[in-house]
Write an enzyme that holds these catalytic residues in place. Structure first.
Site, PDB file in Angstrom:
ATOM      1  N   GLY A  87      20.367 -39.857  76.983  1.00 22.31           N
ATOM      2  CA  GLY A  87      21.237 -38.693  77.172  1.00 22.31           C
ATOM      3  C   GLY A  87      20.983 -37.646  76.112  1.00 22.31           C
ATOM      4  N   GLU A 103      16.768 -35.008  80.275  1.00 20.34           N
ATOM      5  CA  GLU A 103      16.909 -35.909  79.129  1.00 20.34           C
ATOM      6  C   GLU A 103      16.290 -37.276  79.411  1.00 20.34           C
ATOM      7  OE1 GLU A 103      17.807 -35.602  76.078  1.00 20.34           O
ATOM      8  OE2 GLU A 103      18.693 -33.615  76.008  1.00 20.34           O
ATOM      9  N   GLU A 107      13.234 -38.802  77.220  1.00 25.04           N
ATOM     10  CA  GLU A 107      13.468 -39.985  76.388  1.00 25.04           C
ATOM     11  C   GLU A 107      12.858 -41.258  76.954  1.00 25.04           C
ATOM     12  OE1 GLU A 107      17.683 -40.242  75.628  1.00 25.04           O
ATOM     13  OE2 GLU A 107      17.590 -38.630  74.148  1.00 25.04           O
ATOM     14  N   GLU A 153      12.057 -46.843  71.274  1.00 22.49           N
ATOM     15  CA  GLU A 153      11.811 -48.070  72.031  1.00 22.49           C
ATOM     16  C   GLU A 153      12.753 -48.098  73.226  1.00 22.49           C
ATOM     17  OE1 GLU A 153      11.592 -51.612  69.656  1.00 22.49           O
ATOM     18  OE2 GLU A 153      11.771 -52.921  71.411  1.00 22.49           O
TER      19      GLU A 153
END
Ligand SMILES: [Zn+2]
Length: 197
Positions: A87, A103, A107, A153
């Site tokens: 997020g 997002e 990510e 990760e």
């Protein structure tokens, strides 16, 4: 399980917030700070008022086969080394659904379709950081998992846990409530639920 939508990481009830601006951004006059920090600083010259509001963001529950994706927060982020739902903040010219898709891509490397709005939460994280976060559910429709941006990760976790050390109390509640209530949430505007390709 009851709905919880306000999360406080510190005592925000004393009304003492950070004074972030000392000069008027319009005319550079020193701002007048009222005696109580919760009140709005004001420019005595041009009348500009420093309205402060929580920052709007999104978090995304990416689910598949009773599992959810979490990311580990990088060294330069808030709460480094802890894990969270993907997020981030909504950009000024962006709708919240597009922000969620962006997002997730930044990510996780995954392309998702937003399915529903699960909840909205207020987070009082620190004196200078209050957020209002729309909680979305999404399914993977493309891409391949590669951690990026402030995530270093990625991993899938069963909805039943166990979970790694989580950065935000809200995330744990969101995951637990999703599992225990099986609520599907509110449908989203289909025009904005998928990436524009
Ligand atoms: Zn001014």
């Amino acid at each position: 399980m009851h709905a919880k939508q306000v999360f406080t990481a510190y005592d925000h009830t004393n009304g003492r917030f950070e004074k972030r601006y000392r000069y008027c951004p319009d005319c550079a006059t020193p701002l007048s700070h009222p005696p109580h920090d919760a009140q709005r600083p004001l420019c005595p010259s041009c009348g500009w008022v420093h309205y402060r509001n929580p920052a709007p963001g999104v978090v995304i529950m990416i689910t598949a086969d009773e599992r959810v994706i979490l990311g580990r927060r990088g060294r330069s982020s808030f709460a480094p080394g802890k894990w969270c739902l993907p997020g981030g903040f909504i950009e000024f010219g962006e709708d919240f659904l597009t922000a969620g898709i962006r997002e997730v891509l930044e990510e996780t490397g995954l392309i998702v379709e937003i399915r529903s709005i699960l909840s909205v939460v207020s987070n009082f994280l620190a004196a200078e950081l209050h957020t209002l976060v729309v909680v979305l559910e999404a399914k993977v429709v493309g891409g391949s998992p590669v951690p990026g941006d402030d995530i270093d990760e990625l991993a899938w976790f069963p909805l039943t846990g166990p979970f790694p050390d989580l950065a935000f109390e809200a995330d744990r509640h969101i995951i637990d409530r999703y599992r225990l209530t099986a609520l599907e949430g509110v449908p989203v505007d289909p025009q904005y639920a998928r990436p524009f390709i």
